[in-house]
Design a protein around this motif. Sequence first.
Motif, PDB file in Angstrom:
ATOM      1  N   GLU A 329      50.671  51.693  60.012  1.00  0.00           N
ATOM      2  CA  GLU A 329      50.857  52.626  58.867  1.00  0.00           C
ATOM      3  C   GLU A 329      49.452  52.533  57.675  1.00  0.00           C
ATOM      4  OE1 GLU A 329      51.731  49.764  58.726  1.00  0.00           O
ATOM      5  OE2 GLU A 329      51.805  48.859  56.719  1.00  0.00           O
ATOM      6  N   LEU A 330      48.935  51.581  57.675  1.00  0.00           N
ATOM      7  CA  LEU A 330      47.947  51.092  56.757  1.00  0.00           C
ATOM      8  C   LEU A 330      46.668  51.988  56.920  1.00  0.00           C
ATOM      9  CD1 LEU A 330      47.149  49.161  54.309  1.00  0.00           C
ATOM     10  CD2 LEU A 330      46.355  47.624  56.063  1.00  0.00           C
ATOM     11  N   ARG A 338      41.342  50.779  61.230  1.00  0.00           N
ATOM     12  CA  ARG A 338      42.458  49.873  61.665  1.00  0.00           C
ATOM     13  C   ARG A 338      42.378  48.627  61.051  1.00  0.00           C
ATOM     14  NH1 ARG A 338      46.851  52.706  62.623  1.00  0.00           N
ATOM     15  NH2 ARG A 338      47.076  53.819  64.471  1.00  0.00           N
ATOM     16  N   ALA A 339      43.010  47.759  60.046  1.00  0.00           N
ATOM     17  CA  ALA A 339      42.815  46.661  59.499  1.00  0.00           C
ATOM     18  C   ALA A 339      43.069  45.380  60.080  1.00  0.00           C
ATOM     19  CB  ALA A 339      43.545  46.536  58.216  1.00  0.00           C
ATOM     20  N   ALA A 340      43.603  45.653  61.436  1.00  0.00           N
ATOM     21  CA  ALA A 340      43.790  44.394  62.306  1.00  0.00           C
ATOM     22  C   ALA A 340      44.162  44.833  63.680  1.00  0.00           C
ATOM     23  CB  ALA A 340      45.137  43.668  61.673  1.00  0.00           C
TER      24      ALA A 340
END
Length: 406
Positions: A329-330, A338-340
């Motif tokens: 969702e982030l 994408r953060a991760a």
Amino acid sequence: MSIEIPAGLEDLLVRFTVEVLRNQPRDPLDFAVQYFQRLNQNQNQNRGGGSSESLPSPTAARPGAVVSFTEPDAERSGEEDEELVAPVAIRFTRRVSVSAETYNPDDEDEELREPRIVHPKTDEQRQRLQEACKHILLFKNLDAEQMSQVLDAMFERRVEVGELIIEQDDDGDNFYVIERGTFSIYMKVDGLERLVGTYNNRGSFGELALMYNTQRAATIITTSAGALWCLDRMTFRRIIVRNNAKKRKLYEAFVESVPLLESLQSVERMKVVDVLGCQTYSDGERIIAQGDSADCFYIVESGQVRIVLNKKGAETEIAVCSRGQYFGELALITNKPRAASAYAVGTVKCLVMDVQAFERLLGPCKDIMKRNIANYEEQLARLFERDVDGHTETAGPRPGTSEVLR
Ligand code: 1OR
Ligand code: 1OR
């Protein structure tokens, strides 16, 4: 010598061209003067609160009518429009009357009576079509026979920049899968057309009017040359809508149990199910790659998903998602990469939703997601200890961090 193109010029000209094509003015110059004057007035009014993404829409005053912007007396509507407004080559959206259609997807006999539509294709075309359809969420739950009927029925359409593919408030004729090309999504808000999203070389659109027998919810315009694969309304309803009825039965209990979706009404939860695709991943498979651009959101149906953060080359597991939890969702909320990364642990089944459906359907759930995102920051600070000089250094996961709950 290189000439710099001012920001927004291309978009401005595309939108103006679309208005000309929509309105078919007798005097394009006069139309242009009025159009840009009105645009200017609107922007002046909007300054200090409005958005530069809004445009005057001469057609917005009378939904469904083809309005001549310069000659009010010539306003007409309905069938008359089709005869009196010259059908120029670029006016592709066919207005067909479908309101009386009473197709029942549960009626088995109906399917037997329907002629199957087959558009013959070369091997090369079929290969391109299969590639374009690989990630289409609405096709994920189809069995091999249904998928083969869908592929048979689809036909190719090459598009040029500035084409009006779907016009808001029209009846729906086709569903579209993007093979390549970029597209803008506009919606009328208070009489002005606003850019609400884009498609970038993948995805699909035009499902809503066909699924729910409604008028088109948005306008879709090409912003580059490209290629689309089209599926006619009857085949879409016979196969996709019928399949959705089964999907609803299959996932009804599950979506009722997903905490994130609690704030939705049950009819909205069913609309979520309608556009979800079920995707299976094998043990260790990467579902999301850190740094990638994002266009999907995930809810875990079964199995577990590890969320792994790569910081300066060191990988740290920061969360594990199980049945009923969500991830991805982030990037959709922050509009960032994408953060991760996310990896399957064992065999994993996820329900996947595209960013447009996420924006359209999960508005009421966004507060919960944003609250959890605020928690990420805290968890992150705890996870990566600060040394005495204030430099960050990677640390192993603290007890419990692998079970960050959403
Ligand atoms: P359709 O058959 O109604 C227009 O024809 C299509 O635009 C629609 O199906 C969707 O496939 C697509 N809201 C409604 N429809 C959208 C949206 C959208 N985005 C794409 N379509 N929103 C924008 C989300 C980024 C919601 C805005 C509040
Ligand atoms: P995304 O779209 O960025 C990766 O794709 C997903 O991993 C991300 O959405 C989130 O769903 C998830 N804590 C928990 N989950 C996270 C975190 C996180 N970062 C990404 N995801 N953080 C706190 C660490 C203890 C890190 C915040 C940067």
